[in-house]
Design an enzyme around this catalytic site. Sequence first.
Site, PDB file in Angstrom:
ATOM      1  N   ALA A 141       0.825  -1.215   0.000  1.00 35.05           N
ATOM      2  CA  ALA A 141       0.000   0.000   0.000  1.00 35.05           C
ATOM      3  C   ALA A 141       0.861   1.269   0.000  1.00 35.05           C
ATOM      4  O   ALA A 141       2.088   1.194   0.074  1.00 35.05           O
ATOM      5  CB  ALA A 141      -0.934  -0.017   1.196  1.00 35.05           C
ATOM      6  N   HIS A 142       0.186   2.421  -0.044  1.00 39.78           N
ATOM      7  CA  HIS A 142       0.925   3.685  -0.179  1.00 39.78           C
ATOM      8  C   HIS A 142       1.838   3.977   1.011  1.00 39.78           C
ATOM      9  O   HIS A 142       1.495   3.727   2.144  1.00 39.78           O
ATOM     10  CB  HIS A 142      -0.002   4.888  -0.439  1.00 39.78           C
ATOM     11  N   ASN A 143       3.010   4.519   0.672  1.00 39.36           N
ATOM     12  CA  ASN A 143       3.974   4.992   1.661  1.00 39.36           C
ATOM     13  C   ASN A 143       4.605   3.909   2.518  1.00 39.36           C
ATOM     14  O   ASN A 143       5.223   4.198   3.542  1.00 39.36           O
ATOM     15  CB  ASN A 143       3.347   6.085   2.565  1.00 39.36           C
TER      16      ASN A 143
END
Lengths: 346, 346, 346
Positions: free
Chosen positions: C234-236
């Site tokens: 997922a993001h980051n």
Amino acid sequence: MLKQFTLAQLADVLAATYQGDASHQVVGIAPIESASQDQLAFLDNPKYKKHLETTKAGVVILSQELAQFCQSNALIVDNPYFAYATVAKLFQREKQFSTGAHPTAVIGQGCTISETASIGPHVVVIGENAVVEAGCVVGDLCRLGDQVHLYPRVTLYDGTHVGARSIIHAGAVLGSDGFGFAKHQGQWKKVPQLGHVIIGEDVEIGANTTIDCGALGDTVIHNDVKLDNQVQIAHNVEIGEHTAVAGCTGIAGSAKIGRDCLIGGAVGIGGHLSVCDNVAITAQSGVSKSIKEPGVYSSTLPVQKDKKWKRTLARLNQLDKTHERLKQCEFAVGELLMREKAESEK
Amino acid sequence: MLKQFTLAQLADVLAATYQGDASHQVVGIAPIESASQDQLAFLDNPKYKKHLETTKAGVVILSQELAQFCQSNALIVDNPYFAYATVAKLFQREKQFSTGAHPTAVIGQGCTISETASIGPHVVVIGENAVVEAGCVVGDLCRLGDQVHLYPRVTLYDGTHVGARSIIHAGAVLGSDGFGFAKHQGQWKKVPQLGHVIIGEDVEIGANTTIDCGALGDTVIHNDVKLDNQVQIAHNVEIGEHTAVAGCTGIAGSAKIGRDCLIGGAVGIGGHLSVCDNVAITAQSGVSKSIKEPGVYSSTLPVQKDKKWKRTLARLNQLDKTHERLKQCEFAVGELLMREKAESEK
Amino acid sequence: MLKQFTLAQLADVLAATYQGDASHQVVGIAPIESASQDQLAFLDNPKYKKHLETTKAGVVILSQELAQFCQSNALIVDNPYFAYATVAKLFQREKQFSTGAHPTAVIGQGCTISETASIGPHVVVIGENAVVEAGCVVGDLCRLGDQVHLYPRVTLYDGTHVGARSIIHAGAVLGSDGFGFAKHQGQWKKVPQLGHVIIGEDVEIGANTTIDCGALGDTVIHNDVKLDNQVQIAHNVEIGEHTAVAGCTGIAGSAKIGRDCLIGGAVGIGGHLSVCDNVAITAQSGVSKSIKEPGVYSSTLPVQKDKKWKRTLARLNQLDKTHERLKQCEFAVGELLMREKAESEK
């Protein structure tokens, strides 16, 4: 081009006996609850026998045992689901493959369609300002609303509808065949998957997510639903408005998820059950029964140090015996207390 | 074009010592159980030492410690798996990339091949009435049987075989490299994956499912196996006839699944184990040991209301201590009962 | 082409009140910890209030309640995350779609680029001897290092960087939007995902794996990380050097995984937590808290025969009550022992 078959013709194909009007014609297939006079239905599970009283189906495929309860024309067979698979194949639309790129599709103003995208040769309608990026495949009879955005390599099987402003990320597949097979003499027979995928407006669908078409009827994702990456949605699932589903979650066939739900990552939801509105489910949990009350549900199992977990697991595997031991212990204590009381009352 | 190396040449590449005939030539690599005189094998895990007694391998890579048990020519190294990775790279076929679409492939009558599909430049054979939809990639040396249907954007790496009438849904990837790396001085070294994916007849493979090629030897999916969407099959797995595997399930390397099994959704099956015929496994369960008896197996954990689950979880984490308390309680009760009995016998 | 807005202009767009210099200009967005004078930041969670003391952000979006603690220029709104989503959209780069194949990209010597690959129209740089196979899509502003190998149908969204010698298998998607939405009046509002995916050197990424771009800032996979098939990042998220992640594992947003970790298959790792270096996690386990000590962690639940598992599960669901019963039993035994002792001391 409409395909039609008489009861007698179908009996012939299936080597089935029949009851009713041999010349009665059907032109399609539908679930027993919703089939009309010119449609065929099937009944496999005796649990749904009651539908025989009310069905309007022109023809019903069923077993000898259930035939007596059927007022409609009937095809009587040993294995109704297997026979249905055979008949469903007759009604399956024959696919003509396009091998080029842009065809006779109706494409709205302001669209950006990549040259490497493939658009089906039949009546495809694409709304205004839609974007179809490189390597996308849009099958026959698809409909994309205004401002729909298909990122690269999205595949829409025939008949997929995507509502306005919906966004579908790279590699997602919508409309692939549901996982339906009938066992017959030790061999799997494919059950044709005749439904489609219907996506509402303002939906977002993550990268490499898959949504199967309905077996009969459709798989429906309502407005403003958000699906993360690598979510798997089986045939005939329905997901209510504003529900969000995190990555790697799988939802089995015919499950019905309510509105405003929050489904965590890697959750598994069983088939043929329903989850009411306003339910939250924590990551990696499993849902194997319907949920009828709003609230937070969980069976998330967090890690421990491996050594401790191994001991816990050993104890877990003995739990039934442990419980029995506790019962015996309680019983012995109860006896001791009773005898002590009796003693003191002497 | 056959690559061949002498024992002395390989010792040179690996900076290894060797025992045996320096001029002995090998032309390929195989597992130690099946390698022949002109092939090289390796032995990393001392558990498999017994194979040294029977192997026909022309050369074996092994450690100093095991060298004394080896009758064949041997390459003696510190880290046999790492050395194997180095040698395997020597034998890897050099890939020539096709950058066009239709090439010299042998394509049967009645096939429909999308113009946007890429077919490898070397000996590809495609059976009659096969369909290869838009955006598919069929690598070198692939073989597709009659009536095979590849939906859009299927990727077959080099050397993949697909039996007659098999259906592969959009986005599936067959033959990608297995997950094999040898640690060496804190860094991963890629172990070339030299095997292929062999798919039987009447197999169906779901959208975005992935099947890795074998490391050595092949990954084999037998006739009439049905795999749902987003299934992950690791290198050298074998799945027996008529077995069905539901969505999101992952099967780790070298696991061997029997015939007529039903594997639920999101199941995890560990590597290097076997599941016998006629086993059913419920959704989200984990298999970490071989299963040797037919039947239904489960470790599915269904949700509870979160508040209740949190209490259950707290108790679960104390389970080892709880068990100890129960034992002490039983002991105390035992003592009380004994003393009571002694008292009454006075 | 730089987009810039004054505090007053932004207040106007958001129908917000503001404090500070109405003419102060910002040209971009950054996290509150790292934003500079010409950047805008937002503060949604009161837990991070302390950042207001040290932030150098030119403008901060926050709630009335937190505005008093803010020394910078501020936009005061009811729902800072929703307001941020609106402003972030203003700063989003407008995408120009390429509908052809090879453009103005800078392509190194010795590269093999498939004719069916799409390379973005803006400044793409591809290193020497890189291979981009059929059907790949390389977005604008991507950078591929020397000898990078993209297998067929890999999609790189705009701005993805892939370090030298990294290998990405078929169907993988890098840079898709993170799963970020702000709820506003019962409807989801998309939060623009403005970061990118940065892949180090010698990384290998499996088939159909997905890696989302950062929301703000980047998703970072460090050198020599190995990701198996169907992994979801997922993001980051950040993953440290030499860590290997087996198939079907999902890692939620902003999780930070250390170096030299071994993450098993189908593991779930929660968002906003950290796993330190040298941690191993067994297959199908769940991580819902940070792990701060190296070692092996597990919550793998292996199958039992279904009949036995059902009994175990029933007992598990009673565990809290069972525990209560044990406590009462212990109490009764304690009382008995005390009374026995008192009796004997008479």
